[in-house]
Design a protein around this motif. Structure first.
Motif, PDB file in Angstrom:
ATOM      1  N   PHE A  89       0.839  -1.200   0.000  1.00 35.41           N
ATOM      2  CA  PHE A  89       0.000   0.000   0.000  1.00 35.41           C
ATOM      3  C   PHE A  89       0.877   1.254   0.000  1.00 35.41           C
ATOM      4  O   PHE A  89       0.545   2.250  -0.646  1.00 35.41           O
ATOM      5  CB  PHE A  89      -0.927   0.000   1.217  1.00 35.41           C
ATOM      6  N   ILE A  90       1.991   1.212   0.727  1.00 34.31           N
ATOM      7  CA  ILE A  90       2.916   2.340   0.728  1.00 34.31           C
ATOM      8  C   ILE A  90       3.439   2.580  -0.686  1.00 34.31           C
ATOM      9  O   ILE A  90       3.545   3.721  -1.148  1.00 34.31           O
ATOM     10  CB  ILE A  90       4.083   2.069   1.696  1.00 34.31           C
ATOM     11  N   GLU A  91       3.738   1.488  -1.402  1.00 39.68           N
ATOM     12  CA  GLU A  91       4.311   1.600  -2.745  1.00 39.68           C
ATOM     13  C   GLU A  91       3.325   2.138  -3.780  1.00 39.68           C
ATOM     14  O   GLU A  91       3.718   2.483  -4.903  1.00 39.68           O
ATOM     15  CB  GLU A  91       4.854   0.242  -3.185  1.00 39.68           C
ATOM     16  N   MET A  92       2.060   2.231  -3.413  1.00 32.40           N
ATOM     17  CA  MET A  92       1.097   2.867  -4.311  1.00 32.40           C
ATOM     18  C   MET A  92       1.449   4.334  -4.548  1.00 32.40           C
ATOM     19  O   MET A  92       1.003   4.946  -5.526  1.00 32.40           O
ATOM     20  CB  MET A  92      -0.319   2.755  -3.738  1.00 32.40           C
ATOM     21  N   LEU A  93       2.273   4.889  -3.653  1.00 34.16           N
ATOM     22  CA  LEU A  93       2.708   6.275  -3.828  1.00 34.16           C
ATOM     23  C   LEU A  93       3.498   6.448  -5.115  1.00 34.16           C
ATOM     24  O   LEU A  93       3.558   7.553  -5.673  1.00 34.16           O
ATOM     25  CB  LEU A  93       3.554   6.715  -2.631  1.00 34.16           C
ATOM     26  N   ASP A  94       4.114   5.377  -5.616  1.00 36.98           N
ATOM     27  CA  ASP A  94       4.806   5.452  -6.904  1.00 36.98           C
ATOM     28  C   ASP A  94       3.894   6.069  -7.962  1.00 36.98           C
ATOM     29  O   ASP A  94       4.266   6.998  -8.681  1.00 36.98           O
ATOM     30  CB  ASP A  94       5.210   4.048  -7.379  1.00 36.98           C
ATOM     31  N   THR A  95       2.696   5.499  -8.064  1.00 34.69           N
ATOM     32  CA  THR A  95       1.747   5.941  -9.087  1.00 34.69           C
ATOM     33  C   THR A  95       1.174   7.311  -8.769  1.00 34.69           C
ATOM     34  O   THR A  95       0.959   8.130  -9.671  1.00 34.69           O
ATOM     35  CB  THR A  95       0.596   4.930  -9.223  1.00 34.69           C
ATOM     36  N   ILE A  96       0.925   7.557  -7.507  1.00 40.02           N
ATOM     37  CA  ILE A  96       0.383   8.861  -7.111  1.00 40.02           C
ATOM     38  C   ILE A  96       1.377   9.967  -7.440  1.00 40.02           C
ATOM     39  O   ILE A  96       0.997  11.062  -7.887  1.00 40.02           O
ATOM     40  CB  ILE A  96       0.019   8.849  -5.611  1.00 40.02           C
ATOM     41  N   PHE A  97       2.671   9.685  -7.265  1.00 37.30           N
ATOM     42  CA  PHE A  97       3.693  10.656  -7.666  1.00 37.30           C
ATOM     43  C   PHE A  97       3.619  10.934  -9.166  1.00 37.30           C
ATOM     44  O   PHE A  97       3.761  12.076  -9.607  1.00 37.30           O
ATOM     45  CB  PHE A  97       5.093  10.144  -7.305  1.00 37.30           C
ATOM     46  N   PHE A  98       3.421   9.889  -9.966  1.00 39.16           N
ATOM     47  CA  PHE A  98       3.277  10.069 -11.407  1.00 39.16           C
ATOM     48  C   PHE A  98       2.149  11.042 -11.716  1.00 39.16           C
ATOM     49  O   PHE A  98       2.286  11.961 -12.515  1.00 39.16           O
ATOM     50  CB  PHE A  98       2.967   8.735 -12.099  1.00 39.16           C
ATOM     51  N   VAL A  99       1.019  10.814 -11.081  1.00 39.59           N
ATOM     52  CA  VAL A  99      -0.175  11.618 -11.353  1.00 39.59           C
ATOM     53  C   VAL A  99       0.045  13.067 -10.940  1.00 39.59           C
ATOM     54  O   VAL A  99      -0.277  14.001 -11.692  1.00 39.59           O
ATOM     55  CB  VAL A  99      -1.403  11.030 -10.619  1.00 39.59           C
ATOM     56  N   LEU A 100       0.600  13.274  -9.740  1.00 42.70           N
ATOM     57  CA  LEU A 100       0.808  14.638  -9.242  1.00 42.70           C
ATOM     58  C   LEU A 100       1.877  15.378 -10.027  1.00 42.70           C
ATOM     59  O   LEU A 100       1.883  16.615 -10.071  1.00 42.70           O
ATOM     60  CB  LEU A 100       1.182  14.595  -7.754  1.00 42.70           C
ATOM     61  N   ARG A 101       2.772  14.636 -10.672  1.00 47.24           N
ATOM     62  CA  ARG A 101       3.815  15.256 -11.501  1.00 47.24           C
ATOM     63  C   ARG A 101       3.390  15.298 -12.973  1.00 47.24           C
ATOM     64  O   ARG A 101       4.166  15.672 -13.834  1.00 47.24           O
ATOM     65  CB  ARG A 101       5.124  14.487 -11.347  1.00 47.24           C
ATOM     66  N   LYS A 102       2.156  14.865 -13.248  1.00 48.61           N
ATOM     67  CA  LYS A 102       1.582  14.831 -14.598  1.00 48.61           C
ATOM     68  C   LYS A 102       2.412  13.977 -15.555  1.00 48.61           C
ATOM     69  O   LYS A 102       2.606  14.323 -16.718  1.00 48.61           O
ATOM     70  CB  LYS A 102       1.392  16.247 -15.141  1.00 48.61           C
ATOM     71  N   LYS A 103       2.893  12.866 -15.052  1.00 44.72           N
ATOM     72  CA  LYS A 103       3.606  11.887 -15.872  1.00 44.72           C
ATOM     73  C   LYS A 103       2.633  10.746 -16.199  1.00 44.72           C
ATOM     74  O   LYS A 103       2.914   9.574 -15.951  1.00 44.72           O
ATOM     75  CB  LYS A 103       4.829  11.341 -15.119  1.00 44.72           C
ATOM     76  N   ASN A 104       1.504  11.100 -16.765  1.00 45.56           N
ATOM     77  CA  ASN A 104       0.431  10.127 -16.967  1.00 45.56           C
ATOM     78  C   ASN A 104       0.803   9.009 -17.929  1.00 45.56           C
ATOM     79  O   ASN A 104       0.213   7.923 -17.883  1.00 45.56           O
ATOM     80  CB  ASN A 104      -0.840  10.835 -17.449  1.00 45.56           C
ATOM     81  N   SER A 105       1.774   9.257 -18.793  1.00 44.50           N
ATOM     82  CA  SER A 105       2.178   8.201 -19.718  1.00 44.50           C
ATOM     83  C   SER A 105       2.827   7.029 -18.988  1.00 44.50           C
ATOM     84  O   SER A 105       2.885   5.914 -19.509  1.00 44.50           O
ATOM     85  CB  SER A 105       3.168   8.770 -20.754  1.00 44.50           C
ATOM     86  N   GLN A 106       3.295   7.280 -17.770  1.00 41.33           N
ATOM     87  CA  GLN A 106       3.918   6.211 -16.984  1.00 41.33           C
ATOM     88  C   GLN A 106       2.891   5.353 -16.245  1.00 41.33           C
ATOM     89  O   GLN A 106       3.237   4.292 -15.721  1.00 41.33           O
ATOM     90  CB  GLN A 106       4.888   6.819 -15.973  1.00 41.33           C
ATOM     91  N   VAL A 107       1.654   5.823 -16.195  1.00 36.80           N
ATOM     92  CA  VAL A 107       0.604   5.063 -15.509  1.00 36.80           C
ATOM     93  C   VAL A 107       0.053   4.034 -16.496  1.00 36.80           C
ATOM     94  O   VAL A 107      -1.068   4.143 -16.990  1.00 36.80           O
ATOM     95  CB  VAL A 107      -0.505   6.000 -14.977  1.00 36.80           C
TER      96      VAL A 107
END
Length: 284
Positions: A126-144
């Protein structure tokens, strides 16, 4: 309505019968009483990173998360080192044969230590879900990507059942390996997050995919032993099938990634340097 009520009642009865086989030692641990709370967390995560988050960020500037990402990555390295130690001391370097290792359901200090290591590994997902949340907040949506979100969703979901029914034994070998890989990966991400001045220390980037492939081969080979043993009374073989299938699926996916990224000469996008896992994100 009567048919629906009958189906619901039958489902409840099946669940009640099934849950009787659960490990009573973990029943009152955080998130372990029922599969509902963690399923809701996973569903919320999927909704946020695929729909709500990008919508919120659509007309906003990307967040500068350099410092939080450095702290986060180093924290995951520390947590992974601790998990390696606990998995080793509770079995893998303290009595396990690396063959037919059964789950110890006793209340011995070693058995409880292994169960707690399994729970902590589960919670770390659950902590590692922050990986994806960082992508979203940095607008790196192509990485999701689908693979990224699938990995971060399926791991905590399946590991709830692992902790609930089989916290120990040969089904935990892949967690030990994955923790080792995470030390390497998140050390890389921490260095990458420090900025361009540290790029010269990231020459080993391409080898991370190779490390992942070795991990999957080892997991598949270790689990594969079970199907060749004449007598291994592992308590919940279904988990070994799931782990074996999971290892094979990701082995194929990463081989495909390796082929297109390296064999065909295509270079990885630079954005993957900062928690930028495409497929070379983590596995297990």
């Amino acid at each position: 309505m009567a048919n629906n009520s009958s189906l619901a009642s039958r489902a409840v009865l099946i669940y009640d019968e099934w849950i009787k086989a659960a490990d009573p030692r973990v029943g009152d641990w955080l998130l372990m009483s029922s599969p509902v709370p963690h399923t809701m967390i996973i569903a919320s995560y999927i909704y946020f990173v695929t729909t709500l988050g990008p919508r919120i960020m659509e007309n906003r500037k990307p967040f500068d998360l350099k410092k939080p990402m450095i702290v986060y990555n180093l924290s995951i390295v520390g947590l992974s080192l601790y998990l390696i130690y606990e998995f080793l001391m509770s079995g893998w370097a303290n009595g396990y044969s690396y063959q037919c290792d059964l789950v110890d359901y006793s209340n011995s200090p070693l058995a409880i230590r292994m169960a707690r290591a399994c729970w902590l590994y589960y919670f770390s997902k659950f902590i590692e879900m922050l990986d994806t949340i960082f992508f979203v907040l940095r607008k790196k949506n192509s990485q999701v990507s689908f693979l990224h979100v699938y990995h971060h969703s399926i791991m905590p979901f399946t590991w709830w059942f692992g902790v609930k029914f089989a916290a120990g034994g040969l089904g935990t070998f892949h967690a030990l390996l994955n923790s080792i890989v995470h030390v390497i990966m998140y050390s890389y991400y921490a260095l990458a997050a420090l900025g361009p001045a540290y790029q010269k220390y990231l020459w080993w980037k391409k080898y991370m995919t190779t490390i992942q492939l070795i991990q999957f081969v080892m997991v598949t080979a270790h689990i594969g032993q079970f199907f060749l043993m004449k007598d291994c009374p592992y308590q919940f073989p279904i988990f070994l099938y799931v782990i074996g299938l999971y290892g094979l699926i990701f082995l194929v996916l990463f081989l495909n990634f390796y082929y297109h990224a390296y064999t065909k000469g295509k270079r990885l996008p630079k954005v993957q340097a900062q928690n930028g896992s495409g497929p070379h994100k983590k596995q297990q």
